[in-house]
Design a protein around this motif. Structure first.
Motif, PDB file in Angstrom:
ATOM      1  N   GLN A  93     -38.093  11.434 -14.901  1.00 31.98           N
ATOM      2  CA  GLN A  93     -37.415  12.617 -15.415  1.00 31.98           C
ATOM      3  C   GLN A  93     -38.275  13.859 -15.231  1.00 31.98           C
ATOM      4  OE1 GLN A  93     -34.107  12.257 -16.750  1.00 31.98           O
ATOM      5  NE2 GLN A  93     -34.554  10.356 -15.681  1.00 31.98           N
ATOM      6  N   VAL A 104     -36.108   5.880 -13.882  1.00 29.25           N
ATOM      7  CA  VAL A 104     -36.010   7.085 -13.059  1.00 29.25           C
ATOM      8  C   VAL A 104     -36.943   8.135 -13.654  1.00 29.25           C
ATOM      9  CG1 VAL A 104     -34.471   8.889 -12.207  1.00 29.25           C
ATOM     10  CG2 VAL A 104     -33.620   6.550 -12.486  1.00 29.25           C
ATOM     11  N   GLU A 141     -32.474   3.398 -15.465  1.00 29.03           N
ATOM     12  CA  GLU A 141     -31.505   3.887 -14.471  1.00 29.03           C
ATOM     13  C   GLU A 141     -30.104   4.062 -15.036  1.00 29.03           C
ATOM     14  OE1 GLU A 141     -31.904   2.744 -10.173  1.00 29.03           O
ATOM     15  OE2 GLU A 141     -33.034   1.111 -11.120  1.00 29.03           O
ATOM     16  N   THR A 187     -35.296  -2.637  -6.715  1.00 32.39           N
ATOM     17  CA  THR A 187     -36.207  -2.552  -7.858  1.00 32.39           C
ATOM     18  C   THR A 187     -36.120  -3.829  -8.676  1.00 32.39           C
ATOM     19  OG1 THR A 187     -34.505  -1.477  -9.175  1.00 32.39           O
ATOM     20  CG2 THR A 187     -36.071  -0.050  -8.011  1.00 32.39           C
ATOM     21  N   LEU A 211     -40.058   8.645 -18.023  1.00 32.14           N
ATOM     22  CA  LEU A 211     -39.087   7.823 -17.317  1.00 32.14           C
ATOM     23  C   LEU A 211     -37.935   7.446 -18.225  1.00 32.14           C
ATOM     24  CD1 LEU A 211     -42.160   6.644 -16.308  1.00 32.14           C
ATOM     25  CD2 LEU A 211     -40.588   5.759 -14.606  1.00 32.14           C
ATOM     26  N   GLY A 245     -36.247  12.164 -10.277  1.00 33.11           N
ATOM     27  CA  GLY A 245     -35.214  11.505  -9.494  1.00 33.11           C
ATOM     28  C   GLY A 245     -35.681  10.240  -8.790  1.00 33.11           C
ATOM     29  N   GLN A 246     -36.992  10.046  -8.648  1.00 30.43           N
ATOM     30  CA  GLN A 246     -37.503   8.844  -7.995  1.00 30.43           C
ATOM     31  C   GLN A 246     -37.405   7.655  -8.945  1.00 30.43           C
ATOM     32  OE1 GLN A 246     -41.483  10.437  -6.922  1.00 30.43           O
ATOM     33  NE2 GLN A 246     -41.076   9.424  -4.970  1.00 30.43           N
ATOM     34  N   VAL A 247     -37.060   6.500  -8.407  1.00 29.78           N
ATOM     35  CA  VAL A 247     -37.092   5.258  -9.178  1.00 29.78           C
ATOM     36  C   VAL A 247     -38.517   4.740  -9.099  1.00 29.78           C
ATOM     37  CG1 VAL A 247     -36.236   2.899  -9.341  1.00 29.78           C
ATOM     38  CG2 VAL A 247     -34.678   4.752  -8.710  1.00 29.78           C
TER      39      VAL A 247
END
Length: 84
Positions: free
Chosen positions: A36, A34, A61, A83, A58, A21-23
């Motif tokens: 995964q 993001v 987004e 970002t 990743l 969930g983190q970018v």
């Protein structure tokens, strides 16, 4: 002796562990995505070719093809920063 440490990309800070969930910014590919999943290399059944012991998966987004990255190399936007 003048030793310079590797610095993360501007507007990003290094974070030791990434979570789904983190970018994150992948400096090797130059892409932002993001997270995964993050797995240890021992869990993987493919040739990961990473220098650290953790591999991040990743995805862009807005959707698209997932890619793998060295989890230790990822950078994360500081609070309130956009970002790339």
């Amino acid at each position: 002796m003048n030793h310079q440490l590797h610095q993360p990309q501007p507007n990003h800070r290094a974070v030791p562990m990434s979570a789904p969930g983190q970018v994150a910014y992948d400096p090797v590919s130059g892409r932002t995505g993001v997270v995964q999943a993050v797995h240890s290399v021992a869990e993987l059944l493919f040739d990961h070719r990473m220098t650290s012991d953790r591999v991040a998966f990743l995805r862009p987004e807005r959707g698209g093809v997932e890619w793998t990255a060295d989890a230790a190399a990822l950078c994360f936007p500081a609070d309130g920063e956009e970002t790339i």
